[in-house]
Design a protein around this motif. Sequence first.
Motif, PDB file in Angstrom:
ATOM      1  N   UNK A  75       1.007  -1.242  -0.035  1.00  0.00           N
ATOM      2  CA  UNK A  75      -0.055   0.031   0.048  1.00  0.00           C
ATOM      3  C   UNK A  75       0.854   1.111  -0.054  1.00  0.00           C
ATOM      4  N   UNK A  76       1.945   1.349   0.892  1.00  0.00           N
ATOM      5  CA  UNK A  76       2.924   2.595   0.659  1.00  0.00           C
ATOM      6  C   UNK A  76       3.107   2.854  -0.613  1.00  0.00           C
ATOM      7  N   UNK A  77       3.587   2.036  -1.586  1.00  0.00           N
ATOM      8  CA  UNK A  77       4.050   2.498  -2.902  1.00  0.00           C
ATOM      9  C   UNK A  77       2.830   2.897  -3.674  1.00  0.00           C
ATOM     10  N   UNK A  78       1.502   2.427  -3.352  1.00  0.00           N
ATOM     11  CA  UNK A  78       0.403   2.656  -4.100  1.00  0.00           C
ATOM     12  C   UNK A  78       0.079   4.230  -3.879  1.00  0.00           C
ATOM     13  N   UNK A  79       0.532   4.639  -2.622  1.00  0.00           N
ATOM     14  CA  UNK A  79       0.269   6.144  -2.542  1.00  0.00           C
ATOM     15  C   UNK A  79       1.557   7.033  -3.017  1.00  0.00           C
ATOM     16  N   UNK A  80       2.664   6.429  -2.717  1.00  0.00           N
ATOM     17  CA  UNK A  80       3.885   7.066  -2.925  1.00  0.00           C
ATOM     18  C   UNK A  80       4.378   7.522  -4.435  1.00  0.00           C
ATOM     19  N   UNK A  81       4.354   6.363  -5.277  1.00  0.00           N
ATOM     20  CA  UNK A  81       4.388   6.594  -6.410  1.00  0.00           C
ATOM     21  C   UNK A  81       3.364   7.360  -7.402  1.00  0.00           C
ATOM     22  N   UNK A  82       2.110   7.237  -7.234  1.00  0.00           N
ATOM     23  CA  UNK A  82       1.101   8.369  -7.961  1.00  0.00           C
ATOM     24  C   UNK A  82       1.717   9.820  -7.322  1.00  0.00           C
ATOM     25  N   UNK A  83       1.975   9.871  -6.246  1.00  0.00           N
ATOM     26  CA  UNK A  83       2.176  11.367  -5.845  1.00  0.00           C
ATOM     27  C   UNK A  83       3.413  11.889  -6.411  1.00  0.00           C
ATOM     28  N   UNK A  84       4.574  11.081  -6.581  1.00  0.00           N
ATOM     29  CA  UNK A  84       5.674  11.309  -7.277  1.00  0.00           C
ATOM     30  C   UNK A  84       5.228  11.638  -8.772  1.00  0.00           C
ATOM     31  N   UNK A  85       4.345  11.025  -9.322  1.00  0.00           N
ATOM     32  CA  UNK A  85       4.049  11.255 -10.679  1.00  0.00           C
ATOM     33  C   UNK A  85       3.205  12.658 -10.639  1.00  0.00           C
ATOM     34  N   UNK A  86       2.519  12.831  -9.793  1.00  0.00           N
ATOM     35  CA  UNK A  86       1.557  14.063  -9.775  1.00  0.00           C
ATOM     36  C   UNK A  86       2.531  15.457  -9.777  1.00  0.00           C
ATOM     37  N   UNK A  87       3.751  15.147  -8.910  1.00  0.00           N
ATOM     38  CA  UNK A  87       4.431  16.314  -8.778  1.00  0.00           C
ATOM     39  C   UNK A  87       5.721  16.399  -9.732  1.00  0.00           C
ATOM     40  N   UNK A  88       5.767  15.492 -10.795  1.00  0.00           N
ATOM     41  CA  UNK A  88       6.698  15.748 -11.623  1.00  0.00           C
ATOM     42  C   UNK A  88       8.060  14.861 -11.332  1.00  0.00           C
ATOM     43  N   UNK A  89       8.133  14.143 -10.274  1.00  0.00           N
ATOM     44  CA  UNK A  89       9.323  13.444 -10.045  1.00  0.00           C
ATOM     45  C   UNK A  89       9.395  11.936 -10.495  1.00  0.00           C
ATOM     46  N   UNK A  90       8.303  11.590 -11.351  1.00  0.00           N
ATOM     47  CA  UNK A  90       8.344  10.092 -11.801  1.00  0.00           C
ATOM     48  C   UNK A  90       7.615  10.234 -13.286  1.00  0.00           C
ATOM     49  N   UNK A  91       7.835   9.469 -14.192  1.00  0.00           N
ATOM     50  CA  UNK A  91       7.012   9.348 -15.623  1.00  0.00           C
ATOM     51  C   UNK A  91       6.925   7.840 -15.806  1.00  0.00           C
ATOM     52  N   UNK A  92       6.098   7.853 -16.918  1.00  0.00           N
ATOM     53  CA  UNK A  92       5.707   6.154 -17.263  1.00  0.00           C
ATOM     54  C   UNK A  92       4.669   5.843 -16.353  1.00  0.00           C
ATOM     55  N   UNK A  93       4.409   4.476 -16.515  1.00  0.00           N
ATOM     56  CA  UNK A  93       3.324   3.860 -15.708  1.00  0.00           C
ATOM     57  C   UNK A  93       3.978   3.105 -14.653  1.00  0.00           C
ATOM     58  N   UNK A  94       2.811   3.013 -13.579  1.00  0.00           N
ATOM     59  CA  UNK A  94       3.260   2.290 -12.309  1.00  0.00           C
ATOM     60  C   UNK A  94       2.446   1.143 -12.262  1.00  0.00           C
ATOM     61  N   UNK A  95       3.132  -0.062 -12.060  1.00  0.00           N
ATOM     62  CA  UNK A  95       2.428  -1.250 -11.603  1.00  0.00           C
ATOM     63  C   UNK A  95       2.865  -1.672 -10.363  1.00  0.00           C
ATOM     64  N   UNK A  96       1.835  -2.243  -9.377  1.00  0.00           N
ATOM     65  CA  UNK A  96       2.165  -2.366  -8.014  1.00  0.00           C
ATOM     66  C   UNK A  96       3.170  -3.690  -7.906  1.00  0.00           C
ATOM     67  N   UNK A  97       3.264  -4.511  -8.846  1.00  0.00           N
ATOM     68  CA  UNK A  97       4.269  -5.483  -9.028  1.00  0.00           C
ATOM     69  C   UNK A  97       5.721  -5.308  -9.697  1.00  0.00           C
ATOM     70  N   UNK A  98       5.704  -3.784 -10.189  1.00  0.00           N
ATOM     71  CA  UNK A  98       7.015  -3.549 -10.750  1.00  0.00           C
ATOM     72  C   UNK A  98       7.008  -3.999 -12.088  1.00  0.00           C
ATOM     73  N   UNK A  99       5.844  -4.399 -12.758  1.00  0.00           N
ATOM     74  CA  UNK A  99       6.111  -4.824 -13.981  1.00  0.00           C
ATOM     75  C   UNK A  99       5.615  -3.455 -15.059  1.00  0.00           C
ATOM     76  N   UNK A 100       6.559  -2.662 -15.306  1.00  0.00           N
ATOM     77  CA  UNK A 100       6.058  -1.290 -15.790  1.00  0.00           C
ATOM     78  C   UNK A 100       7.527  -0.636 -16.460  1.00  0.00           C
ATOM     79  N   UNK A 101       7.141   0.497 -16.886  1.00  0.00           N
ATOM     80  CA  UNK A 101       8.163   1.452 -17.410  1.00  0.00           C
ATOM     81  C   UNK A 101       8.608   2.662 -16.500  1.00  0.00           C
TER      82      UNK A 101
END
Length: 223
Positions: A75-101
């Motif tokens: 759950x911690x990542x399900x909140x952290x990574x979308x927040x990083x994306x929202x504020x421009x600290x991440x790009x690409x898709x996020x998958x909770x199992x890490x199968x992403x870019x």
Amino acid sequence: MSRKDAGDFPPEPPFDCPRCPRLVEYRKENARKEPHWHNAPVHSFGDTGARLLIVGLAPGRTGANRTARPFTGDWAGDLLYPTLQKFGFARGTFDKDGDDDLQLVEAMITNAVRCVPPENKPTGEECNRCRPFLTARIEDLPQLEIILALGGIAHTNTLRALGVKASARKFEHNAWHDLEGPDGRAFRLVNSYHCSRYNTNTGRLTTEMFEEVFAGVRGALSG
């Protein structure tokens, strides 16, 4: 900070790191039960040109210990990574199992303790034994400006990694601390309650509170 201060440690531990006997045994126990999981020290994830370093506590058993990426699989990542994306600290898709870019932008994520501890609770000695990797990790980010500590243990370990007495700066949500490392480099240490399911379920940390911290970080780096 110098390599001498880090005890000549690399920024990342070897996957067979022997430093904490209890954690080594727990890794082996998990490997027997779940042989297809990572079951090893979890390395930092992100941009080597990071201006922001996020420090968590330790990998979760069914999260990063399974997926090999910090804050991925729980759950911690399900909140952290979308927040990083929202504020421009991440790009690409996020998958909770890490199968992403997913890629981090000017940011990196690490943990104070790199191996999963039983019941998510590392001992003080385990924090001490793993801290040289955190010191080396900070040292190897030449553009680093802000360190965001998620939770009190991450806060304390970051202070000690920087050579600052833990009693010198009190942990409070969205508190900012101006620090200087042993080599004279200036850092700003920011605090947030950990984005764990427990904290969000109890209302100790809301999405709005978490985003407020990141809004402040983004503003400070853009200023």
